[in-house]
Design an enzyme around this catalytic site. Structure first.
Site: not given
Length: 373
Positions: A120, A150, A228
């Protein structure tokens, strides 16, 4: 600091001869420089040591996405090349002018010139820039990405040597272990948060996420926006997970990471094949505790139409007793056995329907085939 040490101290006081020998004195450093370095290092906390070990491998990932916002019809005289627009002095409305959307995340170098991050973080980007801790910024090339887990792998354009993170073993992680989250949020190098491992094998379906295929490590170490894709470290500075999401709203303060063993498996497939195969049979699972046996029951909650599960005869509310040679206690057991079996190969499943036991053979398929049904 220096100290004067007596190398030889002989005080002879022979009064009769009138002889007094003076001691020889040599001045030198009191502490061995090597010992001093070791001693200073030993005073550092395990957090500092862990970050010093892996911190240089953490990178900033900057992405750019070019957005064209034109609402004119194809035959419009205003629909011109940008160079012509400037040449003719056309002043387009701001909402119709092309723009660049920028975002930022983190990642870490795990092999020569290869970076792991979240899918993402780079999703839909036209340009990726990888920022190293030495200040250099290099172009990143997408090797592959897998939205179901992911995960994404990037190749850095340039020559090493590269600072590489040491990968740990996520199967050895225990609840209560230290967890150190590292990332570069907003380009701020090596931002560190500390916590513990709160839970293992957390099913994302419990978090209301149904478009991912993940079992996550839960930690109370804060994963800030921009973290992230950064590494989650153990107390030895080894990567045990990849920071992926934060729980917002009710239950805020919970953070999650992809186990590094799963990440390595996905990365290998992306590097070698360019894609990842996810064997599925087309069912959703519900775990319930049985009052009679005091054990968990794994129940079929939904069957995808025209899926391998439906074709084999599996129905909603069936209790899954065994998959392959594995007695089923959790939904994770079912997922693991089907994943290990692979696609286009039969696997035996034992079910309980009302008071009857039913044996079936199912042929798993890739998850993308289920989406196309």
């Amino acid at each position: 600091m220096k100290s004067c040490i007596h190398k030889k101290l002989i005080v002879s006081s022979v009064i009769s001869m009138g002889i007094l020998s003076t001691p020889k004195v040599i001045c030198g450093p009191l502490i061995n420089p090597r010992f001093k370095e070791v001693n200073e290092y030993s005073k550092k906390s395990f957090i500092t040591k862990a970050v010093e070990k892996t911190g240089p491998s953490v990178v900033t990932i900057e992405t750019q996405k070019f957005v064209k916002k034109r609402k004119f019809s194809n035959n419009s005289q205003i629909f011109l090349d940008p160079y012509f627009e400037r040449f003719f002095g056309l002043d387009l409305p701001k909402e119709n002018q092309p723009s660049i959307e920028q975002s930022q995340g983190s990642g870490f170098i795990f092999a020569d010139g290869l970076v792991m991050t979240n899918a993402h973080v780079i999703q839909g980007s036209d340009k990726v820039i990888v920022g190293l801790t030495n200040g250099k910024k290099l172009k990143g090339q997408l090797i592959g990405q897998d939205f179901f887990t992911d995960l994404a792998v990037l190749k850095i354009a340039g020559k090493g040597p590269w600072p590489k993170a040491k990968l740990g073993d996520s199967t050895k992680v225990k609840v209560g272990d230290w967890a150190i989250a590292v990332g570069n949020p907003f380009g701020l190098e090596n931002t560190v948060t500390l916590g513990i491992i709160s839970n293992l094998k957390r099913n994302v379906a419990q978090l209301g996420i149904y478009d991912k295929k993940l079992e996550l490590i839960q930690t109370d170490a804060a994963i800030n926006p921009g973290n992230s894709g950064g590494p989650l470290l153990n107390s030895n500075g080894e990567v045990i997970g990849i920071n992926t999401l934060i729980r917002s709203g009710p239950g805020a303060g919970l953070s999650f990471a992809i186990p590094i063993n799963k990440a390595k498996e996905i990365a290998d497939q992306l590097i070698n094949k360019g894609k990842v195969i996810h064997p599925m049979i087309g069912i959703s699972l519900i775990e319930k505790s049985s009052s009679e046996s005091n054990l968990n029951q794994v129940i079929v909650g939904y069957v995808v139409p025209n899926s391998p599960a439906e074709k084999s005869g599996i129905m909603k509310n069936d209790i899954i007793i065994k998959v392959g040679s594995k007695d089923i206690e959790t939904s994770s057991d079912v997922i693991s056995q089907i994943s290990q079996n692979g696609i286009n190969k039969k696997i035996n499943i034992l079910l309980k329907r009302r008071n009857k036991f039913i044996k079936l053979k199912v042929i798993p398929t890739d998850i993308t085939n289920l989406q196309n049904k």
